[in-house]
Design a protein around this motif. Structure first.
Motif, short mmCIF file in Angstrom:
data_model
loop_
_atom_site.label_atom_id
_atom_site.label_comp_id
_atom_site.label_asym_id
_atom_site.label_seq_id
_atom_site.Cartn_x
_atom_site.Cartn_y
_atom_site.Cartn_z
N ARG A 97 62.01 38.74 35.83
CA ARG A 97 61.51 39.97 35.20
C ARG A 97 62.45 40.34 34.06
O ARG A 97 63.64 40.53 34.26
CB ARG A 97 61.43 41.11 36.20
N LEU A 98 61.90 40.41 32.84
CA LEU A 98 62.70 40.73 31.65
C LEU A 98 62.34 42.11 31.13
O LEU A 98 61.18 42.52 31.17
CB LEU A 98 62.45 39.70 30.55
N ILE A 99 63.35 42.80 30.63
CA ILE A 99 63.15 44.00 29.82
C ILE A 99 63.73 43.68 28.46
O ILE A 99 64.94 43.50 28.32
CB ILE A 99 63.83 45.23 30.43
N GLU A 100 62.85 43.56 27.47
CA GLU A 100 63.30 43.15 26.15
C GLU A 100 63.64 44.36 25.28
O GLU A 100 63.14 45.46 25.49
CB GLU A 100 62.21 42.31 25.46
N ARG A 101 64.47 44.10 24.32
CA ARG A 101 64.80 45.13 23.34
C ARG A 101 63.63 45.32 22.38
O ARG A 101 62.98 44.35 21.98
CB ARG A 101 66.05 44.73 22.55
N ARG A 102 63.40 46.55 21.98
CA ARG A 102 62.35 46.85 21.00
C ARG A 102 63.01 47.30 19.70
O ARG A 102 63.77 48.27 19.70
CB ARG A 102 61.41 47.93 21.54
N PRO A 103 62.72 46.61 18.61
CA PRO A 103 63.35 46.99 17.34
C PRO A 103 62.92 48.38 16.90
O PRO A 103 61.73 48.71 16.94
CB PRO A 103 62.87 45.90 16.37
N LEU A 104 63.89 49.19 16.50
CA LEU A 104 63.62 50.57 16.11
C LEU A 104 63.77 50.77 14.61
O LEU A 104 62.96 51.44 13.98
CB LEU A 104 64.57 51.52 16.85
#
Length: 287
Positions: A136-143
């Motif tokens: 299970r991955l939680i990826e970074r979201r570009p802001l």
């Protein structure tokens, strides 16, 4: 066993198994417990020496090989939450292909390797016996793109840098400028999101004095937000824009720092050149 028809003679009852006396069963149970404790203690003692560590590692490898012979091998890898990270990169970080003994895969080591990937913020790995690895991955979201010290870097909501070399595909993200801009960008984006139509026109935001923001709209107009109640000032500007298209006029700067007024600075009107009039002669004849 199936029963035959008719009322024939009933088969004799099976002999009852003799149970060991209670004191014997208790003795065996305690003996087994002592063996397990001594084995564990011996393993701890052995792990403190180089020879002991080598023997334990060899024993573990033999144990894992034995479990593989019984079918405990990786047959499937399930990944949840992957959007940007390449699937092959995830498998490589796990160091586990199909056919790998599943007990040889260390969830702790796999987690460390996955969280070193540029887009992965956190990872969870489970061994689901007999043969499934669940990730299970939680990826970074570009802001936004953070501009500081002559550099431009992609950041996520927490202000952490996402190590991406090619920023061309993130050209639509706003640019935040300043040493502490990354740490405060998330709160600014939340404020701007309250007025999405106007937020879409923001091309850059400059952090001023570590206290407030100046916004660049349409890459032409500067909007000076106040240090306090920036949300209210931003909403007031959006209302004015909807009512009178204020930002489509010949405006250079909109100063919202004063709570009871709005100060505009407009572009200077170009000077028009005028043609000098001819002087009339008394004779009425042309010169």
């Amino acid at each position: 066993m199936k029963q035959s028809g008719g009322r024939g003679k009933a088969p004799p009852a099976p002999p009852r198994r003799r149970r060991l006396p209670r004191h014997v069963r208790h003795a065996l149970l305690w003996s087994l417990l002592v063996i397990v404790v001594i084995s564990g203690y011996g393993g701890v003692i052995a792990s403190r020496t180089a020879v002991g560590q080598a023997l334990l590692a060899q024993s573990f490898d033999q144990f894992v090989a034995a479990t593989a012979a019984f079918g405990l091998v990786v047959t499937d890898i399930e990944v949840e939450g992957r959007e940007t990270t390449d699937a092959a990169t995830v498998v490589a970080a796990l160091t586990a292909a199909r056919g790998t003994p599943i007990l040889s895969v260390s969830p702790t080591r796999a987690k460390e390797q996955l969280e070193k990937l540029p887009w992965v913020r956190s990872a969870t790995i489970e061994r689901r016996l007999p043969g499934t690895l669940f990730v299970r991955l939680i990826e970074r979201r570009p802001l936004a793109v953070w501009q500081h010290g002559g550099l431009q870097q992609l950041i996520d909501r927490e202000g952490a840098v996402i190590p991406v070399e090619d920023l061309s595909r993130f050209a639509r993200l706003p640019i935040v400028v300043g040493d502490d801009a990354a740490a405060n960008a998330g709160m600014l984006i939340d404020t701007l999101a309250n007025e999405p139509e106007l937020a879409a026109r923001v091309t850059a935001a400059v952090r001023v004095g570590g206290r407030r923001w100046n916004l660049r709209i349409d890459d032409v107009i500067d909007v000076l937000l106040p240090e306090e109640n920036a949300e209210a000032a931003w909403s007031r500007l959006a209302q004015l824009e909807r009512a009178s298209t204020l930002l489509k006029r010949d405006v250079q700067t909109v100063d919202l720092r004063l709570p009871d007024r709005l100060v505009l600075r407009v572009n200077a009107a170009p000077v028009r050149e005028t043609t000098p009039a001819r002087k009339a002669h008394s004779s009425g004849k042309p010169a």
